[in-house]
Design a protein around this motif. Structure first.
Motif, PDB file in Angstrom:
ATOM      1  N   GLU A  49     -41.954  38.513  40.933  1.00 29.39           N
ATOM      2  CA  GLU A  49     -41.906  39.739  40.128  1.00 29.39           C
ATOM      3  C   GLU A  49     -42.841  40.798  40.720  1.00 29.39           C
ATOM      4  O   GLU A  49     -42.545  41.981  40.728  1.00 29.39           O
ATOM      5  CB  GLU A  49     -42.310  39.455  38.675  1.00 29.39           C
ATOM      6  CG  GLU A  49     -41.241  38.745  37.868  1.00 29.39           C
ATOM      7  CD  GLU A  49     -39.994  39.587  37.712  1.00 29.39           C
ATOM      8  OE1 GLU A  49     -40.103  40.794  37.477  1.00 29.39           O
ATOM      9  OE2 GLU A  49     -38.898  39.034  37.860  1.00 29.39           O
ATOM     10  N   VAL A  65     -42.231  33.417  39.167  1.00 27.09           N
ATOM     11  CA  VAL A  65     -43.108  34.356  38.461  1.00 27.09           C
ATOM     12  C   VAL A  65     -43.722  35.350  39.442  1.00 27.09           C
ATOM     13  O   VAL A  65     -43.721  36.563  39.208  1.00 27.09           O
ATOM     14  CB  VAL A  65     -44.205  33.599  37.692  1.00 27.09           C
ATOM     15  CG1 VAL A  65     -45.237  34.566  37.126  1.00 27.09           C
ATOM     16  CG2 VAL A  65     -43.581  32.773  36.570  1.00 27.09           C
ATOM     17  N   SER A  89     -34.833  35.171  36.875  1.00 24.70           N
ATOM     18  CA  SER A  89     -35.676  36.268  37.355  1.00 24.70           C
ATOM     19  C   SER A  89     -35.316  37.580  36.673  1.00 24.70           C
ATOM     20  O   SER A  89     -36.173  38.419  36.417  1.00 24.70           O
ATOM     21  CB  SER A  89     -35.572  36.403  38.877  1.00 24.70           C
ATOM     22  OG  SER A  89     -34.555  37.282  39.251  1.00 24.70           O
ATOM     23  N   LEU A 145     -37.090  37.647  33.403  1.00 25.07           N
ATOM     24  CA  LEU A 145     -38.499  37.956  33.636  1.00 25.07           C
ATOM     25  C   LEU A 145     -38.706  39.449  33.869  1.00 25.07           C
ATOM     26  O   LEU A 145     -39.664  40.040  33.384  1.00 25.07           O
ATOM     27  CB  LEU A 145     -39.024  37.181  34.850  1.00 25.07           C
ATOM     28  CG  LEU A 145     -39.465  35.746  34.602  1.00 25.07           C
ATOM     29  CD1 LEU A 145     -39.882  35.098  35.918  1.00 25.07           C
ATOM     30  CD2 LEU A 145     -40.634  35.707  33.622  1.00 25.07           C
TER      31      LEU A 145
END
Lengths: 171, 271
Positions: free
Chosen positions: B112, B109, B236, B239
């Motif tokens: 990012e 997370v 990813s 995300l």
């Protein structure tokens, strides 16, 4: 000056700027185009890995259905998420251990090489570049090329450093 | 209109040409070139893109006989369609690895936000080294893929200096992004500093071709970690699809604006 501004506006006409357009896509037409893409993908996989298209067909059929459902969601769900995000979520869901059929799906898609499936998209990409895109790249000059490389390196390395740090902290 | 292929025929030629390019590219296969620092990886997607450009009607005039303007337009639509099975296959690598993904959750997370590294690195180069004007804001605030470009178009218009900067990086990224993302990760892996999981989860920058190039390069140098590399990169990338636009809108662009005003106080716009 006014002239130049005008040209920029014209050049921009060809750029893919309307992500919201997915709300209006024709799912039926896309189903046909997707069938062509999947067929070329099977051949790419065959040439690249030697896996016969017949062996890889069930896996590709699963991916095809996941794509169609993803497109449908992007079109009909009342909040916006790009179709690729929907497709990813569906693909994850159907392979989580414990979900009915997950083991079979994983086994079938294993016959497909991920990189071979990207080859057709890049071929279309090279053919799809318009004169405007070449013109923008040419007119932006060498400074933009240097900046663009710095942007790509910076985006990637920023993530690498943060990720590496938190992976170490987590151990 | 005589002599020009009809819409259906043009489409047929397009798909046949793509099939031919794909077969040639896959026959060449992955090639490795060892240099002092590490290994440079050449992937079939690179050949496919390069062959596509060489045969592009805007470059190779003879192609215009077979590929009409409509066929080129169809080719643009086919990119998003053809990348879908790839994205789906990528998603299927996540499910079986879901517990390892959750284990790497915080890193996944937070990386990012690492995408803001472009501002840290590219912004000073553009503003201080290359003495660029407000083009630098559009050019460096993000990797300038489609959603980021749309945000700049919405906020400044594409006729603005910011718009020119963003379009320049977009066009350059389209032309050389696949190449940069195929070459860079294996070389950085060769340094031996970073966890291969960190290199993998940074591959998701919001572009399917950059994702393919990045993971393809990494898998070529670390084949025994293939499953986890694919799964982390896929996670990813999802995300980034979900958060990229919002990080750009609420963090990256205001931050870049603020930095520009600090760097060039004399140019400050009267708000």
């Amino acid at each position: 000056m006014a002239n130049q501004t005008n040209t920029t506006a014209n050049l921009a006409d060809d750029l893919p700027l309307n992500p919201e357009d997915e709300r209006k896509i024709d799912v039926v037409k896309h189903a046909g185009l997707l069938l062509i893409a999947c067929a070329i993908g099977l051949i790419a996989n065959w040439v690249g890995t030697g896996t016969s298209p017949l062996v890889a067909l069930p896996g590709m059929a699963v991916l095809y259905v996941a794509c169609i459902i993803g497109l449908g969601f992007a079109r009909f769900v009342p909040f916006y998420l790009p179709s690729v995000a929907w497709v990813s979520l569906i693909a994850i869901l159907i392979t989580i251990p414990g979900v009915p059929g997950a083991a079979w799906v994983s086994e079938q898609v294993e016959h497909l090489n991920f990189l071979a499936l990207a080859t057709p998209a890049l071929a279309y990409g090279g053919l799809a570049l318009t004169a405007s895109e070449f013109a923008i790249a040419r007119r932006s000059g060498w400074k933009i090329v240097i900046v663009a490389i710095c942007v790509m390196v910076g985006t990637y390395m920023g993530s690498v450093v943060v990720a590496d740090l938190f992976l170490r902290l987590g151990q | 209109m005589t002599g020009k292929p009809g819409a259906a025929a043009g489409g047929l030629y397009l798909h046949i040409l793509v099939l031919a390019i794909v077969i040639v590219s896959e026959l060449i296969g992955i090639q490795r070139l060892s240099i002092g620092l590490g290994t440079v990886i050449f992937l079939p997607i690179l050949y496919a893109f390069a062959l596509g450009i060489m045969l592009n009607p805007a470059i190779f005039k003879a192609s215009a006989k077979f590929l009409s303007k409509d066929a080129v337009k169809l080719s643009g639509a086919m990119i998003t369609v053809a990348i879908m099975p790839f994205i789906a296959k990528f998603g299927t690598t996540v499910g079986p690895q879901i517990s390892k993904i959750i284990e790497a959750g915080p890193a996944l997370v937070l990386q990012e936000l690492g995408n803001l590294g472009t501002i840290l690195f590219a912004f000073p180069v553009a503003v201080f080294l290359l003495k660029m004007g407000r083009e630098a804001v559009g050019a460096t605030y993000s990797i300038d893929r489609e959603p980021n470009l749309a945000l700049i178009a919405d906020k400044y218009g594409l006729n603005s200096p910011e718009g020119a900067g963003a379009m320049g990086v977009y066009a350059t990224g389209t032309l050389i992004g696949t190449f940069v993302f195929a070459i860079m990760p294996p070389l950085i892996h060769g340094l031996g500093i970073f966890d291969v999981r960190a290199l993998a989860m940074s591959c998701g920058v919001g572009s399917g071709s950059m994702l393919a190039a990045c993971t393809g390069g990494l898998v070529a140098v670390v084949p025994d970690q293939k499953d986890i590399i694919l799964a982390l990169a896929a996670a990813s990338n999802i995300l980034t699809y979900a958060t990229g636009l919002y990080v750009g809108m609420f963090v990256a662009l205001p931050l870049t604006e603020w930095l520009y005003n600090k760097a060039r106080p004399s140019e400050r716009k009267t708000a």
